[in-house]
Write a protein that holds these residues in place. Structure first.
Motif, PDB file in Angstrom:
ATOM      1  N   TYR A  23       0.843  -1.251   0.152  1.00  8.90           N
ATOM      2  CA  TYR A  23       0.105  -0.024   0.061  1.00  8.90           C
ATOM      3  C   TYR A  23       0.708   1.247   0.020  1.00  8.90           C
ATOM      4  O   TYR A  23       0.819   2.166  -0.861  1.00  8.90           O
ATOM      5  CB  TYR A  23      -0.880  -0.058   1.118  1.00  8.90           C
ATOM      6  CG  TYR A  23      -1.752   1.312   1.262  1.00  8.90           C
ATOM      7  CD1 TYR A  23      -3.195   1.564   0.523  1.00  8.90           C
ATOM      8  CD2 TYR A  23      -1.381   2.206   2.160  1.00  8.90           C
ATOM      9  CE1 TYR A  23      -3.719   2.541   0.640  1.00  8.90           C
ATOM     10  CE2 TYR A  23      -2.216   3.448   2.357  1.00  8.90           C
ATOM     11  CZ  TYR A  23      -3.311   3.592   1.471  1.00  8.90           C
ATOM     12  OH  TYR A  23      -3.988   4.600   1.424  1.00  8.90           O
ATOM     13  N   LEU A  24       1.747   1.386   0.895  1.00  4.68           N
ATOM     14  CA  LEU A  24       2.719   2.582   1.072  1.00  4.68           C
ATOM     15  C   LEU A  24       3.495   2.574  -0.375  1.00  4.68           C
ATOM     16  O   LEU A  24       3.733   3.913  -0.668  1.00  4.68           O
ATOM     17  CB  LEU A  24       3.618   2.236   2.171  1.00  4.68           C
ATOM     18  CG  LEU A  24       3.061   2.550   3.505  1.00  4.68           C
ATOM     19  CD1 LEU A  24       4.052   2.077   4.702  1.00  4.68           C
ATOM     20  CD2 LEU A  24       2.409   3.735   3.860  1.00  4.68           C
ATOM     21  N   TYR A  25       3.874   1.750  -1.047  1.00  6.00           N
ATOM     22  CA  TYR A  25       4.688   1.997  -2.092  1.00  6.00           C
ATOM     23  C   TYR A  25       3.573   2.131  -3.346  1.00  6.00           C
ATOM     24  O   TYR A  25       4.116   2.722  -4.178  1.00  6.00           O
ATOM     25  CB  TYR A  25       5.368   0.455  -2.569  1.00  6.00           C
ATOM     26  CG  TYR A  25       6.086   0.700  -3.847  1.00  6.00           C
ATOM     27  CD1 TYR A  25       7.560   1.343  -3.873  1.00  6.00           C
ATOM     28  CD2 TYR A  25       5.965   0.164  -5.144  1.00  6.00           C
ATOM     29  CE1 TYR A  25       8.210   1.494  -5.048  1.00  6.00           C
ATOM     30  CE2 TYR A  25       6.726   0.271  -6.254  1.00  6.00           C
ATOM     31  CZ  TYR A  25       7.769   1.033  -6.176  1.00  6.00           C
ATOM     32  OH  TYR A  25       8.631   0.904  -7.179  1.00  6.00           O
ATOM     33  N   GLY A  26       2.611   1.446  -3.393  1.00  4.72           N
ATOM     34  CA  GLY A  26       1.571   1.691  -4.619  1.00  4.72           C
ATOM     35  C   GLY A  26       0.787   3.101  -4.578  1.00  4.72           C
ATOM     36  O   GLY A  26       0.491   3.457  -5.551  1.00  4.72           O
ATOM     37  N   PRO A  28       1.580   6.510  -2.621  1.00  2.00           N
ATOM     38  CA  PRO A  28       2.286   7.397  -1.985  1.00  2.00           C
ATOM     39  C   PRO A  28       1.603   8.689  -2.155  1.00  2.00           C
ATOM     40  O   PRO A  28       1.543   9.369  -3.231  1.00  2.00           O
ATOM     41  CB  PRO A  28       3.724   7.591  -2.715  1.00  2.00           C
ATOM     42  CG  PRO A  28       3.307   7.117  -4.002  1.00  2.00           C
ATOM     43  CD  PRO A  28       2.278   6.105  -4.052  1.00  2.00           C
ATOM     44  N   SER A  29       0.685   9.163  -1.156  1.00  2.00           N
ATOM     45  CA  SER A  29       0.234  10.194  -1.018  1.00  2.00           C
ATOM     46  C   SER A  29      -0.004  10.975   0.198  1.00  2.00           C
ATOM     47  O   SER A  29       0.082  10.316   1.274  1.00  2.00           O
ATOM     48  CB  SER A  29      -1.339  10.132  -1.789  1.00  2.00           C
ATOM     49  OG  SER A  29      -2.050   9.334  -0.802  1.00  2.00           O
ATOM     50  N   ILE A  32      -4.456  11.122   5.320  1.00  3.57           N
ATOM     51  CA  ILE A  32      -4.459  10.651   6.687  1.00  3.57           C
ATOM     52  C   ILE A  32      -4.452   9.139   6.711  1.00  3.57           C
ATOM     53  O   ILE A  32      -3.721   8.606   7.536  1.00  3.57           O
ATOM     54  CB  ILE A  32      -5.793  11.048   7.307  1.00  3.57           C
ATOM     55  CG1 ILE A  32      -5.806  12.676   7.517  1.00  3.57           C
ATOM     56  CG2 ILE A  32      -5.848  10.550   8.722  1.00  3.57           C
ATOM     57  CD1 ILE A  32      -7.143  13.094   8.296  1.00  3.57           C
ATOM     58  N   SER A  33      -5.099   8.491   5.910  1.00  3.74           N
ATOM     59  CA  SER A  33      -4.956   6.976   5.623  1.00  3.74           C
ATOM     60  C   SER A  33      -3.556   6.337   5.460  1.00  3.74           C
ATOM     61  O   SER A  33      -2.917   5.462   5.756  1.00  3.74           O
ATOM     62  CB  SER A  33      -5.867   6.335   4.634  1.00  3.74           C
ATOM     63  OG  SER A  33      -5.674   6.737   3.443  1.00  3.74           O
ATOM     64  N   TYR A  34      -2.673   7.198   4.684  1.00  5.62           N
ATOM     65  CA  TYR A  34      -1.375   6.997   4.384  1.00  5.62           C
ATOM     66  C   TYR A  34      -0.485   7.306   5.567  1.00  5.62           C
ATOM     67  O   TYR A  34       0.266   6.161   5.954  1.00  5.62           O
ATOM     68  CB  TYR A  34      -0.814   7.736   3.095  1.00  5.62           C
ATOM     69  CG  TYR A  34       0.698   7.539   2.753  1.00  5.62           C
ATOM     70  CD1 TYR A  34       0.899   6.531   1.767  1.00  5.62           C
ATOM     71  CD2 TYR A  34       1.650   8.253   3.490  1.00  5.62           C
ATOM     72  CE1 TYR A  34       2.376   6.008   1.644  1.00  5.62           C
ATOM     73  CE2 TYR A  34       3.053   7.894   3.119  1.00  5.62           C
ATOM     74  CZ  TYR A  34       3.243   7.060   2.075  1.00  5.62           C
ATOM     75  OH  TYR A  34       4.645   6.504   2.019  1.00  5.62           O
ATOM     76  N   PHE A  35      -0.810   8.205   6.128  1.00  2.00           N
ATOM     77  CA  PHE A  35      -0.021   8.126   7.623  1.00  2.00           C
ATOM     78  C   PHE A  35      -0.421   7.203   8.693  1.00  2.00           C
ATOM     79  O   PHE A  35       0.727   6.779   9.281  1.00  2.00           O
ATOM     80  CB  PHE A  35      -0.663   9.836   8.119  1.00  2.00           C
ATOM     81  CG  PHE A  35       0.145  10.098   9.491  1.00  2.00           C
ATOM     82  CD1 PHE A  35       1.457  10.574   9.558  1.00  2.00           C
ATOM     83  CD2 PHE A  35      -0.521  10.064  10.558  1.00  2.00           C
ATOM     84  CE1 PHE A  35       1.966  10.799  10.598  1.00  2.00           C
ATOM     85  CE2 PHE A  35      -0.172  10.451  11.881  1.00  2.00           C
ATOM     86  CZ  PHE A  35       1.428  10.629  11.862  1.00  2.00           C
ATOM     87  N   VAL A  36      -1.644   6.798   8.568  1.00  2.00           N
ATOM     88  CA  VAL A  36      -2.136   5.868   9.846  1.00  2.00           C
ATOM     89  C   VAL A  36      -1.410   4.427   9.387  1.00  2.00           C
ATOM     90  O   VAL A  36      -0.849   3.785  10.294  1.00  2.00           O
ATOM     91  CB  VAL A  36      -3.511   5.797   9.686  1.00  2.00           C
ATOM     92  CG1 VAL A  36      -4.064   4.467  10.200  1.00  2.00           C
ATOM     93  CG2 VAL A  36      -3.982   6.901  10.356  1.00  2.00           C
TER      94      VAL A  36
END
Length: 92
Positions: A23-26, A28-29, A32-36
């Motif tokens: 998810y983090l690689y695919g 990257p934005s 808030i969900s990325y931060f969590v």
């Protein structure tokens, strides 16, 4: 008995780390969900590293050569992750 318990949790944590890494690689934005997911990935990585380094000797004792290489590779990757947490990963 205890080693089976640790192996089971290490494999579950490894699956969670793989899913969050994808998810983090695919995606990257700066959301808030990325931060969590990023914080979850770091926290679970620290848990995996601590479990792995407390039980690495017991895990290596009863495994085949190929399994030992896998556990050692995982330990090296975990150590690299801890180093990256410490020094940070600036985008330059």
């Amino acid at each position: 008995m205890q080693i089976d318990f640790v192996k089971r949790w290490l494999s579950r944590i490894l699956v969670a780390l793989t899913v969050t890494a994808v998810y983090l690689y695919g995606y990257p934005s700066a959301t808030i969900s990325y931060f969590v997911v990023d914080l979850f990935h770091v926290a679970i990585g620290i848990v995996l590293t601590s479990l792995l380094f407390f039980y690495i000797v017991r895990l290596l004792r009863h495994e085949s050569l190929l399994a030992r290489l896998g556990w050692i590779s995982l330990a090296v990757g975990a150590l690299l992750g801890i180093v990256l947490i410490k020094i940070g990963t600036p985008l330059r």
